[in-house]
Scaffold this motif. Sequence first.
Motif, mmCIF file in Angstrom:
data_model
loop_
_atom_site.group_PDB
_atom_site.id
_atom_site.type_symbol
_atom_site.label_atom_id
_atom_site.label_comp_id
_atom_site.label_asym_id
_atom_site.label_seq_id
_atom_site.Cartn_x
_atom_site.Cartn_y
_atom_site.Cartn_z
ATOM 1 N N ARG A 199 0.836 -1.206 0.000
ATOM 2 C CA ARG A 199 0.000 0.000 0.000
ATOM 3 C C ARG A 199 0.868 1.252 0.000
ATOM 4 N NH1 ARG A 199 -2.685 -3.181 3.959
ATOM 5 N NH2 ARG A 199 -4.696 -3.996 3.229
ATOM 6 N N LYS A 200 1.922 1.235 0.784
ATOM 7 C CA LYS A 200 2.824 2.387 0.860
ATOM 8 C C LYS A 200 3.458 2.667 -0.495
ATOM 9 C CE LYS A 200 6.863 4.063 3.418
ATOM 10 N NZ LYS A 200 7.866 3.725 4.478
ATOM 11 N N ILE A 201 3.863 1.601 -1.195
ATOM 12 C CA ILE A 201 4.488 1.768 -2.507
ATOM 13 C C ILE A 201 3.516 2.393 -3.501
ATOM 14 C CG2 ILE A 201 5.369 0.505 -4.510
ATOM 15 C CD1 ILE A 201 6.505 -1.577 -2.555
ATOM 16 N N VAL A 202 2.299 1.871 -3.564
ATOM 17 C CA VAL A 202 1.360 2.346 -4.578
ATOM 18 C C VAL A 202 0.856 3.748 -4.257
ATOM 19 C CG1 VAL A 202 -0.772 1.410 -3.578
ATOM 20 C CG2 VAL A 202 -0.561 1.608 -6.049
ATOM 21 N N GLU A 203 0.727 4.089 -2.977
ATOM 22 C CA GLU A 203 0.252 5.428 -2.617
ATOM 23 C C GLU A 203 1.282 6.504 -2.921
ATOM 24 O OE1 GLU A 203 -1.053 5.168 1.408
ATOM 25 O OE2 GLU A 203 -2.933 4.152 0.886
ATOM 26 N N GLY A 223 -11.663 -5.017 -4.202
ATOM 27 C CA GLY A 223 -11.712 -5.933 -3.077
ATOM 28 C C GLY A 223 -10.520 -6.852 -2.931
ATOM 29 N N ASP A 224 -9.530 -6.753 -3.810
ATOM 30 C CA ASP A 224 -8.341 -7.596 -3.744
ATOM 31 C C ASP A 224 -7.118 -6.710 -3.958
ATOM 32 O OD1 ASP A 224 -7.223 -10.608 -4.056
ATOM 33 O OD2 ASP A 224 -6.190 -9.280 -5.467
ATOM 34 N N LEU A 225 -6.177 -6.753 -3.009
ATOM 35 C CA LEU A 225 -5.032 -5.848 -3.068
ATOM 36 C C LEU A 225 -4.178 -6.082 -4.309
ATOM 37 C CD1 LEU A 225 -3.313 -3.667 -1.670
ATOM 38 C CD2 LEU A 225 -2.072 -5.522 -0.512
ATOM 39 N N ALA A 226 -3.825 -7.335 -4.578
ATOM 40 C CA ALA A 226 -2.961 -7.631 -5.716
ATOM 41 C C ALA A 226 -3.608 -7.226 -7.033
ATOM 42 C CB ALA A 226 -2.601 -9.115 -5.731
ATOM 43 N N LYS A 277 0.655 -11.624 -5.430
ATOM 44 C CA LYS A 277 0.110 -12.837 -4.826
ATOM 45 C C LYS A 277 1.238 -13.653 -4.195
ATOM 46 C CE LYS A 277 -4.325 -12.685 -5.721
ATOM 47 N NZ LYS A 277 -5.312 -12.635 -4.614
ATOM 48 N N LEU A 278 2.361 -13.722 -4.885
ATOM 49 C CA LEU A 278 3.504 -14.484 -4.408
ATOM 50 C C LEU A 278 4.043 -13.919 -3.100
ATOM 51 C CD1 LEU A 278 5.760 -16.674 -5.245
ATOM 52 C CD2 LEU A 278 7.044 -14.683 -6.012
ATOM 53 N N THR A 286 2.718 -11.735 -0.914
ATOM 54 C CA THR A 286 1.803 -11.574 0.217
ATOM 55 C C THR A 286 1.182 -12.887 0.667
ATOM 56 O OG1 THR A 286 -0.077 -11.089 -1.265
ATOM 57 C CG2 THR A 286 1.227 -9.217 -0.462
ATOM 58 N N GLY A 287 1.374 -13.957 -0.106
ATOM 59 C CA GLY A 287 0.831 -15.259 0.271
ATOM 60 C C GLY A 287 -0.650 -15.417 0.022
ATOM 61 N N GLY A 288 -1.251 -14.528 -0.759
ATOM 62 C CA GLY A 288 -2.694 -14.589 -0.989
ATOM 63 C C GLY A 288 -3.070 -15.443 -2.178
ATOM 64 N N MET A 289 -2.712 -16.722 -2.156
ATOM 65 C CA MET A 289 -2.939 -17.609 -3.303
ATOM 66 C C MET A 289 -4.355 -18.190 -3.303
ATOM 67 S SD MET A 289 -0.416 -17.892 -5.414
ATOM 68 C CE MET A 289 1.231 -17.193 -5.486
ATOM 69 N N ARG A 290 -5.340 -17.359 -3.536
ATOM 70 C CA ARG A 290 -6.715 -17.855 -3.644
ATOM 71 C C ARG A 290 -7.010 -18.149 -5.112
ATOM 72 N NH1 ARG A 290 -6.832 -13.460 -0.216
ATOM 73 N NH2 ARG A 290 -7.218 -13.942 1.979
ATOM 74 N N ILE A 291 -6.522 -19.310 -5.562
ATOM 75 C CA ILE A 291 -6.619 -19.650 -6.985
ATOM 76 C C ILE A 291 -7.368 -20.953 -7.187
ATOM 77 C CG2 ILE A 291 -4.561 -18.357 -7.686
ATOM 78 C CD1 ILE A 291 -2.985 -20.976 -7.446
ATOM 79 N N GLY A 292 -8.057 -21.414 -6.153
ATOM 80 C CA GLY A 292 -8.839 -22.639 -6.288
ATOM 81 C C GLY A 292 -8.012 -23.898 -6.336
ATOM 82 N N VAL A 293 -6.816 -23.862 -5.762
ATOM 83 C CA VAL A 293 -5.942 -25.037 -5.743
ATOM 84 C C VAL A 293 -5.527 -25.309 -4.301
ATOM 85 C CG1 VAL A 293 -3.751 -26.025 -6.495
ATOM 86 C CG2 VAL A 293 -5.071 -24.602 -8.066
ATOM 87 N N SER A 294 -5.843 -26.480 -3.801
ATOM 88 C CA SER A 294 -5.439 -26.883 -2.460
ATOM 89 C C SER A 294 -4.074 -27.553 -2.513
ATOM 90 C CB SER A 294 -6.457 -27.859 -1.871
ATOM 91 O OG SER A 294 -6.475 -29.070 -2.629
#
Length: 365
Positions: free
Chosen positions: A58-62, A78-81, A140-141, A143-151
């Motif tokens: 957020r700091k970088i983009v602002e 609704g998604d940061l990345a 995604k890499l 921040t660890g937010g890998m919500r890609i439908g893969v367990s």
Amino acid sequence: MQAFATLLERLVLTPSRNGKIRLLEAYFRETPDSARGWALAAITRDLDIPSVKAGAIRKIVEARMDPELFRLSYDYVGDLAETVSLVWMPSSEAPHGANRPPPLEDVVETLQGSTRPQGQKHVETWLDVLDPTGRWALLKLVTGGMRIGVSARLAKLALAKFGDVDVTEIEEIWHGLAPPYGDLFAWLGGTAGKPAPSIVAAFRPVMLAHPLVPKADRDNPDAVDPALIHPETFAAEWKWDGIRVQAVAEGEARRLYTRTGEDISHTFPDVIAAMSFTGVLDGELLVRKEDGTAAPFNDLQQRLNRKTVSKTLIEQRPAFLRTYDLLVHGDADLRGETFRVRRERLEEMVHGIGADRIDVSPLVP
């Protein structure tokens, strides 16, 4: 990095489970070490990059755009990345030699050796040279937010298909492996033997029930031999409203795994403390109500997916294990025995433990 970004995008857009497995298998087959290993670690949530956090993004983009406009954009998307990947305005003053997309392995290994200020600067530089999909994958890499439908289980199935091995062989050694999994890929690629890591309190593949007839015959009333259907062949139990877990105690080690092999021991120290046995129990993790009965799943959910759990929460929602099966007792591996034999050993063992945090799921007559 671009190949990893393409993989993530295709995984998100592919609804089919088998389709996702094919995508992962192809990526593992076509991508060299150590990129495929870091990709696997990211997808299975086993990759930690402490030098970059969401607040730094957020700091970088602002610093590149009006903060209020970014806030409104983030609120809408609704998604940061995804938000940052779309609104990012690349600098025209990129450092010399930094005008090419970085390889995935360079990104991970550079950030793992960076301080937070250095990590922030590296990410800013890479955002300038990547396209929107690449920027999304990078964020995604890190921040660890890998919500890609893969367990993690699905990724292991893809590994098994890639290496033409049974997935249980991978699950049995998984917790003794470390990213970027060079020894794992060497084995699956046929250039080395199976890794034999020293694992204490390892996860065992779950013992599952299997249908009596092939799927194609399930609508055929004559497909099952009536002689197979009698009370001595089956055992019936209630379906408890918790999550399937495996409790493993070996030596001084005590671990609690989900059915997919995720270690959740840190979230349930009250159950870990009651594991005064040596062996492997299969059961249902539940929360106990004041009257002693099992609470609804919502009560258990209050304790799931937490890095730490407070003393108050443990007292308000005490967890316990309702066991179904005994896979290992002492030094004896019981998985080759019949369920009836294992069940008798289970009842005897749990009775001997005498802990209010562990009981046996009663059979339904």
